[in-house]
Write a protein that holds these residues in place. Structure first.
Motif, PDB file in Angstrom:
ATOM      1  N   ARG A 137       0.860  -1.191   0.000  1.00 53.63           N
ATOM      2  CA  ARG A 137       0.000   0.000   0.000  1.00 53.63           C
ATOM      3  C   ARG A 137       0.887   1.228   0.000  1.00 53.63           C
ATOM      4  NH1 ARG A 137      -3.513  -3.877  -0.760  1.00 53.63           N
ATOM      5  NH2 ARG A 137      -4.485  -4.808   1.057  1.00 53.63           N
ATOM      6  N   ALA A 138       0.637   2.146  -0.934  1.00 56.04           N
ATOM      7  CA  ALA A 138       1.415   3.385  -0.952  1.00 56.04           C
ATOM      8  C   ALA A 138       0.733   4.395  -0.032  1.00 56.04           C
ATOM      9  CB  ALA A 138       1.478   3.939  -2.373  1.00 56.04           C
ATOM     10  N   GLN A 193       2.489   4.573 -11.336  1.00 58.00           N
ATOM     11  CA  GLN A 193       3.491   4.237 -12.358  1.00 58.00           C
ATOM     12  C   GLN A 193       4.539   3.269 -11.821  1.00 58.00           C
ATOM     13  OE1 GLN A 193       4.570   8.131 -13.767  1.00 58.00           O
ATOM     14  NE2 GLN A 193       2.582   8.204 -14.829  1.00 58.00           N
ATOM     15  N   ALA A 194       4.843   3.420 -10.535  1.00 54.47           N
ATOM     16  CA  ALA A 194       5.819   2.495  -9.940  1.00 54.47           C
ATOM     17  C   ALA A 194       5.246   1.094  -9.802  1.00 54.47           C
ATOM     18  CB  ALA A 194       6.266   3.030  -8.578  1.00 54.47           C
ATOM     19  N   GLY A 195       3.916   0.964  -9.890  1.00 57.40           N
ATOM     20  CA  GLY A 195       3.305  -0.363  -9.822  1.00 57.40           C
ATOM     21  C   GLY A 195       2.332  -0.571  -8.678  1.00 57.40           C
ATOM     22  N   TYR A 196       2.211   0.417  -7.806  1.00 57.17           N
ATOM     23  CA  TYR A 196       1.258   0.278  -6.683  1.00 57.17           C
ATOM     24  C   TYR A 196      -0.170   0.241  -7.205  1.00 57.17           C
ATOM     25  CZ  TYR A 196       4.952   1.389  -3.325  1.00 57.17           C
ATOM     26  OH  TYR A 196       6.083   1.364  -2.554  1.00 57.17           O
ATOM     27  N   ARG A 197      -1.007  -0.595  -6.566  1.00 55.44           N
ATOM     28  CA  ARG A 197      -2.421  -0.642  -6.953  1.00 55.44           C
ATOM     29  C   ARG A 197      -3.343  -0.336  -5.775  1.00 55.44           C
ATOM     30  NH1 ARG A 197      -0.481   0.428 -10.788  1.00 55.44           N
ATOM     31  NH2 ARG A 197      -0.584  -0.455 -12.878  1.00 55.44           N
ATOM     32  N   THR A 198      -2.740   0.131  -4.668  1.00 58.10           N
ATOM     33  CA  THR A 198      -3.530   0.694  -3.571  1.00 58.10           C
ATOM     34  C   THR A 198      -2.818   1.931  -3.080  1.00 58.10           C
ATOM     35  OG1 THR A 198      -4.370  -1.413  -2.732  1.00 58.10           O
ATOM     36  CG2 THR A 198      -4.342   0.415  -1.196  1.00 58.10           C
ATOM     37  N   TYR A 218      10.497   4.305   3.626  1.00 59.98           N
ATOM     38  CA  TYR A 218      10.543   5.114   2.413  1.00 59.98           C
ATOM     39  C   TYR A 218      11.296   4.414   1.283  1.00 59.98           C
ATOM     40  CZ  TYR A 218       9.733   8.285   6.259  1.00 59.98           C
ATOM     41  OH  TYR A 218       9.254   8.859   7.400  1.00 59.98           O
ATOM     42  N   ALA A 219      11.681   3.167   1.519  1.00 56.39           N
ATOM     43  CA  ALA A 219      12.506   2.462   0.551  1.00 56.39           C
ATOM     44  C   ALA A 219      11.849   2.382  -0.829  1.00 56.39           C
ATOM     45  CB  ALA A 219      12.787   1.057   1.064  1.00 56.39           C
ATOM     46  N   ALA A 220      12.678   2.312  -1.857  1.00 51.12           N
ATOM     47  CA  ALA A 220      12.166   2.154  -3.213  1.00 51.12           C
ATOM     48  C   ALA A 220      11.779   0.691  -3.432  1.00 51.12           C
ATOM     49  CB  ALA A 220      13.239   2.575  -4.210  1.00 51.12           C
ATOM     50  N   LEU A 221      10.950   0.477  -4.464  1.00 54.44           N
ATOM     51  CA  LEU A 221      10.413  -0.867  -4.676  1.00 54.44           C
ATOM     52  C   LEU A 221      11.438  -1.993  -4.786  1.00 54.44           C
ATOM     53  CD1 LEU A 221       7.218  -0.559  -6.869  1.00 54.44           C
ATOM     54  CD2 LEU A 221       7.491  -1.509  -4.590  1.00 54.44           C
ATOM     55  N   PRO A 222      12.538  -1.799  -5.552  1.00 53.74           N
ATOM     56  CA  PRO A 222      13.490  -2.916  -5.665  1.00 53.74           C
ATOM     57  C   PRO A 222      14.049  -3.350  -4.308  1.00 53.74           C
ATOM     58  CG  PRO A 222      13.971  -1.200  -7.278  1.00 53.74           C
ATOM     59  CD  PRO A 222      12.908  -0.654  -6.386  1.00 53.74           C
ATOM     60  N   ASP A 280       3.158  -9.126  -4.162  1.00 54.09           N
ATOM     61  CA  ASP A 280       2.007  -9.243  -5.054  1.00 54.09           C
ATOM     62  C   ASP A 280       1.535  -7.825  -5.338  1.00 54.09           C
ATOM     63  OD1 ASP A 280      -0.688  -9.338  -5.991  1.00 54.09           O
ATOM     64  OD2 ASP A 280      -0.812 -11.411  -5.266  1.00 54.09           O
ATOM     65  N   MET A 281       1.637  -7.412  -6.598  1.00 52.83           N
ATOM     66  CA  MET A 281       1.338  -6.021  -6.926  1.00 52.83           C
ATOM     67  C   MET A 281      -0.134  -5.799  -7.280  1.00 52.83           C
ATOM     68  SD  MET A 281       4.178  -4.653  -6.253  1.00 52.83           S
ATOM     69  CE  MET A 281       3.955  -2.950  -6.800  1.00 52.83           C
ATOM     70  N   SER A 282      -0.991  -6.784  -7.029  1.00 55.46           N
ATOM     71  CA  SER A 282      -2.414  -6.563  -7.315  1.00 55.46           C
ATOM     72  C   SER A 282      -3.041  -5.737  -6.192  1.00 55.46           C
ATOM     73  CB  SER A 282      -3.133  -7.897  -7.470  1.00 55.46           C
ATOM     74  OG  SER A 282      -3.182  -8.548  -6.226  1.00 55.46           O
ATOM     75  N   ARG A 283      -4.331  -5.403  -6.339  1.00 56.56           N
ATOM     76  CA  ARG A 283      -4.993  -4.538  -5.359  1.00 56.56           C
ATOM     77  C   ARG A 283      -5.005  -5.139  -3.961  1.00 56.56           C
ATOM     78  NH1 ARG A 283     -10.140  -1.484  -6.981  1.00 56.56           N
ATOM     79  NH2 ARG A 283     -10.978  -2.647  -5.208  1.00 56.56           N
TER      80      ARG A 283
END
Ligand code: 5AD
Ligand code: SF4
Length: 356
Positions: free
Chosen positions: A57-58, A101-106, A319-323, A337-340
């Motif tokens: 979750r972002a 854009q980074a891939g978050y879906r929530t 605050y880490a980046a996704l990778p 899991d990048m889904s909602r």
């Protein structure tokens, strides 16, 4: 481990339920060092329901103004030392778009209780997010509001709402939330659920006066309310608050509680919260090992993060980046899991609607 403890854990694993004296016994007896069996059951349960998936979750902290005066929180209105800020809707949208854009879906839109953002403003914002970021789930975490406002925001497209009940003890609630009403808090939660939000409740671990008996009641309340999400975290005393000199809540007790919550509510979405991560730099890893299945990286602009000072030294790792997040999650034996990541009850409802 003694037989009685083992027996109770097996029973909890089997039935997803225990009576209050049984929970109390576990809370009094289990220490972090002796919690191996508890954590193993909690992991087994989460693997049954969610496999090894971890949802993201972002978190966008869009305003640190607050009309309330909670005794533990650095954003309380009497704290004149915090520099207040508000992000305008365009800036909030920009945050959401880059998270998308980074891939978050929530995205979780969180603020103090700030009446600056009227229902119309938030409703417009939610609609715009939904348009510009197709498929993004919107979670609100903006505190108490009249039912009509909750309803309006739901109609605008908000999917979920986080409103921790903070504590189930009326006595403690009223002590630490001057001018607020426990019954009203619980009523808000009930309304959110009735309206159709995926609803999140939760409590603070280690409020002064919170005994194991109160913690057992917290757990039983969660079991009965059956929320879609549960957020808990240890108290981190903030120097500019009335609880500034209290001791911090125990992060180890928090891991034990996460595991108990996983066993009581096998399908619940259970984040490792920022407070956990702040007190323990391996918070994500240990939380996941205790049955949590959600992490909530903060994505608001750097200057907001600094000012969103619920407590001091809020975790840098959030605050880490996704990778980096991916690396840590995988190293801990899980997968992103990048889904909602909707709740099970929501998914069941939707599939019943489709087939009915
Ligand atoms: N320590 C730990 N948790 C806190 N919260 C607020 N202040 C503190 C603190 N000092 C929690 C509350 C609130 C959530 C957003 O943060 O539970 O609901
Ligand atoms: Fe305001 Fe929430 Fe902090 Fe209480 S915990 S002072 S409601 S921001």
């Amino acid at each position: 481990m003694e037989k009685k403890l083992e027996g109770l854990l097996a029973k909890l694993y089997r039935n997803s339920h225990l009576e209050k004296p049984e929970l109390l016994y576990l809370l009094e007896k289990i220490t972090y060092q002796r919690a191996g069996l508890l954590f193993a059951y909690a992991r087994k349960t989460r693997v049954k329901t969610y496999k090894r998936r971890v949802y993201l979750r972002a978190l966008v902290e869009f305003s640190n103004h607050c009309r309330n005066n909670c005794w533990y929180c650095g954003l309380r209105r009497d704290n004149k030392k915090v520099a207040r800020y508000r992000l305008l809707p365009e800036a909030i949208l920009a945050c959401c778009s880059s998270a998308y854009q980074a891939g978050y879906r929530t995205v979780v839109l969180q603020s103090g209780e700030d009446e600056f953002y009227a229902a119309t403003v938030l409703a417009d914002l939610i609609q715009t997010i939904k348009k510009e970021c197709p498929g993004m789930a919107v979670t609100l975490s903006t505190g108490e509001a009249p039912r009509e406002k909750y309803y309006r925001l739901y109609r605008a497209g908000a999917d979920r709402f986080l409103l921790r009940h903070e504590t189930i003890s009326t006595d403690l609630y009223e002590r630490y939330h001057p001018g607020m009403n426990h019954e009203q808090r619980l009523q808000c939660l009930k309304e959110l659920k009735e309206i159709g939000y995926q609803t999140g409740a939760g409590f603070i671990v280690g409020l002064p006066g919170q005994t194991d008996a109160v913690l057992a009641e917290e757990l039983l309340f969660l079991k009965e309310f059956d929320p879609d999400m549960v957020g808990i975290g240890p108290l981190i005393p903030h120097p500019e608050t009335p609880l500034g000199n209290s001791s911090a809540g125990s992060v180890e007790k928090t891991f034990i509680l996460l595991a108990l919550i996983r066993l009581l509510l096998p399908e619940v979405l259970l984040p490792v919260t920022t407070a956990v991560n702040t007190l323990d730099r391996h918070g994500w890893e240990k939380g996941l090992a205790a049955g949590a299945n959600v992490i909530m990286p903060v994505v608001s602009p750097a200057e907001c993060r600094r000012k969103y000072e619920i407590y001091k030294d809020k975790s840098g790792v959030d605050y880490a980046a996704l990778p980096e997040i991916k690396r840590r999650v995988e190293k801990a034996g899980f997968e992103l899991d990048m889904s909602r990541g909707d709740s099970y009850s929501y998914k069941r409802l939707r599939s019943a609607e489709r087939s009915g």
